[in-house]
Scaffold this motif. Structure first.
Motif, PDB file in Angstrom:
ATOM      1  N   SER A  49       7.094  -9.248  -1.307  1.00 59.77           N
ATOM      2  CA  SER A  49       5.813  -8.691  -1.759  1.00 59.77           C
ATOM      3  C   SER A  49       5.191  -7.781  -0.710  1.00 59.77           C
ATOM      4  CB  SER A  49       4.847  -9.814  -2.141  1.00 59.77           C
ATOM      5  OG  SER A  49       5.373 -10.593  -3.173  1.00 59.77           O
ATOM      6  N   GLN A  50       6.018  -6.913  -0.123  1.00 58.13           N
ATOM      7  CA  GLN A  50       5.542  -5.980   0.892  1.00 58.13           C
ATOM      8  C   GLN A  50       5.852  -4.555   0.462  1.00 58.13           C
ATOM      9  OE1 GLN A  50       3.789  -7.034   3.595  1.00 58.13           O
ATOM     10  NE2 GLN A  50       3.966  -8.984   2.540  1.00 58.13           N
ATOM     11  N   SER A  51       5.125  -3.611   1.047  1.00 62.76           N
ATOM     12  CA  SER A  51       5.359  -2.211   0.722  1.00 62.76           C
ATOM     13  C   SER A  51       6.679  -1.755   1.326  1.00 62.76           C
ATOM     14  CB  SER A  51       4.227  -1.344   1.263  1.00 62.76           C
ATOM     15  OG  SER A  51       4.301  -1.278   2.677  1.00 62.76           O
ATOM     16  N   ARG A  52       7.188  -0.668   0.798  1.00 66.92           N
ATOM     17  CA  ARG A  52       8.463  -0.136   1.297  1.00 66.92           C
ATOM     18  C   ARG A  52       8.331   0.290   2.757  1.00 66.92           C
ATOM     19  NH1 ARG A  52      12.391   4.348  -1.481  1.00 66.92           N
ATOM     20  NH2 ARG A  52      14.089   4.041  -0.018  1.00 66.92           N
ATOM     21  N   SER A  53       7.191   0.851   3.128  1.00 64.08           N
ATOM     22  CA  SER A  53       7.015   1.281   4.515  1.00 64.08           C
ATOM     23  C   SER A  53       7.022   0.087   5.472  1.00 64.08           C
ATOM     24  CB  SER A  53       5.740   2.100   4.679  1.00 64.08           C
ATOM     25  OG  SER A  53       4.601   1.338   4.359  1.00 64.08           O
ATOM     26  N   THR A  54       6.462  -1.043   5.046  1.00 64.77           N
ATOM     27  CA  THR A  54       6.491  -2.252   5.868  1.00 64.77           C
ATOM     28  C   THR A  54       7.923  -2.735   6.041  1.00 64.77           C
ATOM     29  OG1 THR A  54       4.273  -2.914   5.172  1.00 64.77           O
ATOM     30  CG2 THR A  54       5.682  -4.642   6.062  1.00 64.77           C
ATOM     31  N   VAL A  55       8.687  -2.733   4.952  1.00 69.33           N
ATOM     32  CA  VAL A  55      10.084  -3.168   5.012  1.00 69.33           C
ATOM     33  C   VAL A  55      10.889  -2.227   5.900  1.00 69.33           C
ATOM     34  CG1 VAL A  55      12.169  -3.584   3.664  1.00 69.33           C
ATOM     35  CG2 VAL A  55       9.955  -4.321   2.775  1.00 69.33           C
ATOM     36  N   CYS A  56      10.697  -0.917   5.763  1.00 72.83           N
ATOM     37  CA  CYS A  56      11.416   0.068   6.589  1.00 72.83           C
ATOM     38  C   CYS A  56      11.098  -0.138   8.071  1.00 72.83           C
ATOM     39  CB  CYS A  56      11.045   1.487   6.179  1.00 72.83           C
ATOM     40  SG  CYS A  56      11.723   1.995   4.607  1.00 72.83           S
TER      41      CYS A  56
END
Length: 64
Positions: A46-53
């Motif tokens: 449940s995290q944004s793509r930028s956080t995952v990247c």
């Protein structure tokens, strides 16, 4: 995979990095395994793509 509280005082990627590092440390992911893609991580955590990247980039920099 644990969900991360959005109200925590630390950056979200630091918590996600701890979760992913635990997968590596526990041998859930073996050397040479592909980790789940960003979209899967984004949905699971449940995290944004930028956080995952950012999290994956931090882990790559630690392991090099």
């Amino acid at each position: 995979m644990a969900l991360i509280a959005h109200t925590s005082p630390n950056p979200l990627y630091t918590y996600l990095k701890e979760i992913l590092a635990a997968c590596i440390d526990s041998a859930e992911w073996q050397p040479g395994d592909l980790i789940p893609d960003e979209i899967d991580r984004q949905n699971t955590c449940s995290q944004s793509r930028s956080t995952v990247c950012r999290t994956v980039a931090e882990l790559v920099n630690i392991t090099l």
